[in-house]
Motif scaffolding. Structure first.
Motif, mmCIF file in Angstrom:
data_model
loop_
_atom_site.group_PDB
_atom_site.id
_atom_site.type_symbol
_atom_site.label_atom_id
_atom_site.label_comp_id
_atom_site.label_asym_id
_atom_site.label_seq_id
_atom_site.Cartn_x
_atom_site.Cartn_y
_atom_site.Cartn_z
ATOM 1 N N ARG A 1 -1.855 4.059 3.142
ATOM 2 C CA ARG A 1 -1.291 3.800 1.816
ATOM 3 C C ARG A 1 0.044 3.068 1.912
ATOM 4 N N GLU B 1 -0.510 -0.594 2.317
ATOM 5 C CA GLU B 1 -0.850 -1.216 1.036
ATOM 6 C C GLU B 1 0.403 -1.450 0.201
ATOM 7 N N GLU C 1 2.374 -4.353 1.616
ATOM 8 C CA GLU C 1 1.765 -5.634 1.271
ATOM 9 C C GLU C 1 2.248 -6.092 -0.105
ATOM 10 N N SER D 1 -2.555 -1.988 -8.991
ATOM 11 C CA SER D 1 -3.088 -2.271 -7.663
ATOM 12 C C SER D 1 -2.322 -3.441 -7.074
ATOM 13 N N VAL D 2 -2.524 -3.682 -5.791
ATOM 14 C CA VAL D 2 -1.905 -4.839 -5.139
ATOM 15 C C VAL D 2 -2.398 -6.123 -5.793
#
Length: 265
Positions: free
Chosen positions: A201, A204, A207, A255-256
């Protein structure tokens, strides 16, 4: 050709010429804010007299050099909120350039200011209390196996609660800050249950943070950040809630990929 603007000189306000309209607007906003601060009665005494003993202790342990400095920053946040929601903006847009528009802004800030400030400072006390709990949780969880996630948690805490965080966060998002800080405690208290899952996580989250910083974003948020970067900066915190503290509930889907799309607009 030059662009005149008010400039913040601390205890006074001056006038300077700037090379571009963008430079003018950035400087003028801070100059107007300082002029309003100088033109309204200080709420310091009222707020201090109505704080509970527990709130006084909490505020005394803040990253600000004094309670007076914290209240001064809270006043800046109140003024910024009025600048962003001006009932009758100046014809040139943005901060006021005329006496009438300035006086209207000053009067709106001054209306009910003590009670409004007391509410803001009370919210700050909640944020600071949550920050204290997060700091204690990080200290208790200290171990070599958890060094990376604990360092990430402490770094996040420092980016949320710092000298100047009230105005930099803004009144609209300030109540949500408590949830972000509580999310740190939630994550840290459950780290040992599955370090590998937390590592995935965290990758993520990193990122998304890299996308943000490559687009020009900073942590903490720059005072003159573009609106799109301001929005994404707080999307990063909602992503952290969705990844590390799901029971606290993120605001909306996050979200990304959504962060990537927001930066591409």
């Amino acid at each position: 050709r030059a662009f005149p603007a008010l400039v913040d000189e601390g205890s006074t306000v001056g006038v300077r010429l700037h090379a571009t309209a963008d430079d003018q607007e950035r400087a003028h906003r801070t100059g107007v804010r300082r002029l309003v601060q100088l033109g309204v009665p200080s709420p310091l005494t009222y707020v201090q007299e109505h704080l509970t003993h527990a709130e006084k202790l909490t505020l005394a342990a803040s990253p600000y050099r004094s309670t007076a400095a914290l209240i001064d920053d809270a006043l800046r946040a109140v003024i910024d909120a009025e600048l962003d929601t001006a009932a009758e903006p100046d014809v040139s847009g943005g901060p006021p350039f005329t006496r009438a528009a300035f006086e209207s802004l000053r009067d709106r800030v001054n209306a009910g200011l003590p009670d409004r400030m007391f509410q803001v400072v009370g919210t700050c006390a909640s944020v600071l209390a949550a920050a204290r709990d997060a700091d204690v949780a990080i200290g208790r969880a200290s171990s070599l196996a958890l060094m990376a996630p604990l360092a990430d948690a402490r770094e996040q805490l420092g980016r949320l609660v710092f000298d100047g965080f009230i105005a930099r966060t803004g009144l609209e998002r300030l109540p949500r800050l408590t949830t972000y800080v509580r999310g740190i405690t939630h994550r840290v208290e459950r780290l040992a249950d599955d370090v590998g899952r937390d590592r995935i996580r965290m990758a993520e989250q990193q990122e998304a943070t890299t996308l943000y910083t490559r687009a020009g974003g900073t942590l903490p948020l720059a005072a003159d950040a573009r609106p799109d970067l301001v929005a994404v900066r707080w999307m990063l915190e909602e992503l952290r809630i969705s990844l590390f503290a799901q029971p606290l509930g993120a605001h909306g889907p996050i979200s990304v990929q959504r962060i990537r799309k927001a930066l591409a607009r």
